[in-house]
Write a protein that holds these residues in place. Structure first.
Motif, short mmCIF file in Angstrom:
data_model
loop_
_atom_site.label_atom_id
_atom_site.label_comp_id
_atom_site.label_asym_id
_atom_site.label_seq_id
_atom_site.Cartn_x
_atom_site.Cartn_y
_atom_site.Cartn_z
N LEU A 61 51.89 -8.84 -12.71
CA LEU A 61 51.99 -7.73 -13.64
C LEU A 61 51.07 -6.61 -13.16
O LEU A 61 49.95 -6.88 -12.73
CB LEU A 61 51.57 -8.15 -15.05
CG LEU A 61 52.46 -9.15 -15.79
CD1 LEU A 61 51.85 -9.47 -17.15
CD2 LEU A 61 53.87 -8.61 -15.95
N GLN A 62 51.54 -5.38 -13.21
CA GLN A 62 50.70 -4.25 -12.84
C GLN A 62 49.85 -3.88 -14.05
O GLN A 62 50.36 -3.42 -15.07
CB GLN A 62 51.55 -3.05 -12.40
CG GLN A 62 50.76 -1.92 -11.75
CD GLN A 62 50.26 -2.28 -10.36
OE1 GLN A 62 50.72 -3.28 -9.77
NE2 GLN A 62 49.35 -1.51 -9.82
N PHE A 91 42.03 -6.17 -19.04
CA PHE A 91 42.91 -5.19 -18.44
C PHE A 91 43.89 -4.73 -19.51
O PHE A 91 44.02 -5.34 -20.57
CB PHE A 91 43.68 -5.80 -17.27
CG PHE A 91 42.90 -5.90 -15.98
CD1 PHE A 91 43.16 -5.05 -14.92
CD2 PHE A 91 41.89 -6.86 -15.83
CE1 PHE A 91 42.45 -5.14 -13.74
CE2 PHE A 91 41.18 -6.96 -14.65
CZ PHE A 91 41.46 -6.10 -13.59
N SER A 92 44.59 -3.65 -19.21
CA SER A 92 45.61 -3.13 -20.12
C SER A 92 46.90 -2.88 -19.35
O SER A 92 46.87 -2.58 -18.15
CB SER A 92 45.13 -1.83 -20.77
OG SER A 92 46.15 -1.29 -21.61
N CYS A 131 45.83 -2.97 -10.62
CA CYS A 131 45.82 -4.21 -9.84
C CYS A 131 47.11 -4.97 -10.10
O CYS A 131 47.54 -5.10 -11.26
CB CYS A 131 44.61 -5.06 -10.24
SG CYS A 131 44.50 -6.64 -9.39
N ALA A 132 47.74 -5.44 -9.02
CA ALA A 132 48.88 -6.35 -9.16
C ALA A 132 48.31 -7.73 -9.51
O ALA A 132 47.81 -8.45 -8.64
CB ALA A 132 49.69 -6.40 -7.87
N THR A 133 48.37 -8.08 -10.78
CA THR A 133 47.67 -9.26 -11.29
C THR A 133 48.58 -10.48 -11.28
O THR A 133 49.65 -10.46 -11.89
CB THR A 133 47.20 -9.00 -12.73
OG1 THR A 133 46.37 -7.83 -12.75
CG2 THR A 133 46.43 -10.19 -13.28
N ALA A 151 42.98 -6.83 -4.53
CA ALA A 151 43.12 -5.47 -4.02
C ALA A 151 43.42 -4.55 -5.19
O ALA A 151 44.34 -4.82 -5.97
CB ALA A 151 44.23 -5.41 -2.97
N ILE A 152 42.67 -3.47 -5.32
CA ILE A 152 42.86 -2.55 -6.42
C ILE A 152 43.13 -1.14 -5.89
O ILE A 152 42.79 -0.82 -4.75
CB ILE A 152 41.63 -2.52 -7.35
CG1 ILE A 152 40.42 -1.97 -6.62
CG2 ILE A 152 41.35 -3.90 -7.92
CD1 ILE A 152 39.23 -1.67 -7.53
N THR A 153 43.76 -0.33 -6.72
CA THR A 153 43.99 1.08 -6.41
C THR A 153 43.23 1.91 -7.43
O THR A 153 43.44 1.75 -8.64
CB THR A 153 45.48 1.43 -6.47
OG1 THR A 153 46.19 0.64 -5.50
CG2 THR A 153 45.70 2.90 -6.18
#
Length: 275
Positions: free
Chosen positions: A188-189, A221-222, A238-240, A270-272
Motif C-alpha cells: 500500500l502506498q 502512516f496515512s 513509502c510502498a508499505t 525506501a522512502i520518497t
C-alpha cells in the motif's frame, strides 16, 4: 540494485536474536522484505484460534466479520467479566479495561503515550525489532531512556487480560482482512509526516532519488498525504508491505476514529520525500 543493498537490514543493536514469528528479525527487517514481502505469522495464534477464522471464511460482509471478531475477543479474553479474571470490581483502577481497543484508541490519540509504549514493546517481543524512538531516542539497554520505557511498559501491562495475546490476534485478523479486502495486493502506498529527524535514520541514497532509511519499530502512516502533513513539516511516502500493517482505522469503522491511519511495523524501507 547491488545485492548488498537488498540484504541491508536493521543493525544488530536494533534487533533481538529471537522473535515469535516465522521469519528471523534480520530477514523481516531487511530492505529485501520491503521489495518482496511474504506473509508473517505469529507462533501459536492460528492453531489456537482456527475456529474463529473458519467462521470468518463463511461471511462475505466486512461489518459482519467485525462483529464476529469483537464477540470472539470478548468471550475468549473475558473482557466483559473482570471477576472471572480474578480482578476486583471495587479497585480504584480496573486494569481489565485496558484491552486491545483502548490500546488502539490510545495510539491514535498519542502514539508517544503509555499505549504506544505497550504496542512498541509488543513489536519487540513478536518481531524482534527494538524500539528506537519513544518521546525521544532510546539508547542501549542500560540507558535511562530504555529503562524508563521498559518501566512504562511493565506498568501498562500489569493485571491486564492477556493484553499482548489480544494484540497477537488483532494482528492476525488485520492480515486476514487485508487479504480479503485487497486480494492480490502486496503493498500500500502510505504517507507519514515527520518533524524530528532523529526518528528517521537514513542509511543510503538511491539513484532514483529515494532514500533508504530505518523506520522505528512501529509508526503511524496515512493513506492520505494531506492528512500526513498535519503531523510533521516533512512528508514522505513509502510502498508499505501489507504484512507490516498491524492495524488500520478502517478495520473497525465507528470504533477507531483515525483518518485513514495505519500502524506500520518498522525495518528498512525506501522512502520518497514528498515535500
Amino acid at each position: 540494485m547491488p545485492a548488498s543493498l537488498a540484504r541491508l537490514s536493521v543493525p544488530p543493536t536494533a534487533r533481538r536474536s529471537l522473535n515469535r514469528c516465522n521469519l528471523p528479525t534480520e530477514a523481516l527487517g531487511s530492505f529485501a522484505f520491503q521489495l518482496t514481502p511474504c506473509a508473517l505469522s505469529l507462533d501459536g495464534v492460528l492453531p489456537l484460534h482456527q475456529p474463529l477464522f473458519d467462521r470468518l471464511d463463511t461471511l462475505d460482509s466486512a461489518p459482519e466479520r467485525t462483529c464476529v471478531f469483537r464477540t470472539y475477543m470478548n468471550a475468549h479474553f473475558m473482557l466483559d467479566d473482570a471477576p472471572a479474571l480474578g480482578l476486583s470490581e471495587n479497585v480504584r483502577l480496573d486494569r481489565s479495561r485496558m484491552d486491545y481497543l483502548r490500546l488502539l484508541r490510545g495510539w491514535l490519540f498519542d502514539s508517544e503515550g503509555r499505549e504506544g509504549a505497550i504496542l512498541k514493546a509488543w513489536v519487540e517481543s513478536r518481531f524482534g525489532l527494538l524500539t528506537r524512538y519513544h518521546r525521544g531516542p532510546l539508547g542501549a539497554e542500560d540507558s535511562a531512556g530504555r529503562s524508563g520505557f521498559e518501566q512504562e511498559v511493565s506498568a501498562g501491562l500489569y493485571s491486564t487480560a492477556g493484553l499482548e495475546a489480544q494484540v497477537d490476534l488483532l494482528y492476525s485478523w488485520t492480515q486476514y482482512e487485508l487479504a480479503r479486502r485487497l486480494h492480490g495486493r502486496t503493498h500500500l502506498q502510505l504517507y507519514r509526516g515527520c518533524s524530528d529527524p532523529r526518528a528517521l535514520r537514513e542509511m543510503h541514497a538511491l539513484d532514483d532519488g529515494r532514500r533508504v532509511v530505518e523506520l522505528n519499530n512501529l509508526s503511524s502512516f496515512s493513506a492520505n498525504a494531506e492528512r500526513a502533513d498535519e503531523f510533521g513539516d516533512r512528508v514522505f511516502s513509502c510502498a508499505t508491505p501489507m504484512p507490516k500493517i498491524l492495524a488500520f482505522s478502517g478495520l473497525m469503522p465507528g470504533l477507531l476514529q483515525g483518518e485513514n491511519e495505519y500502524l506500520v511495523i518498522g525495518g528498512i524501507a525506501a522512502i520518497t520525500i514528498e515535500y
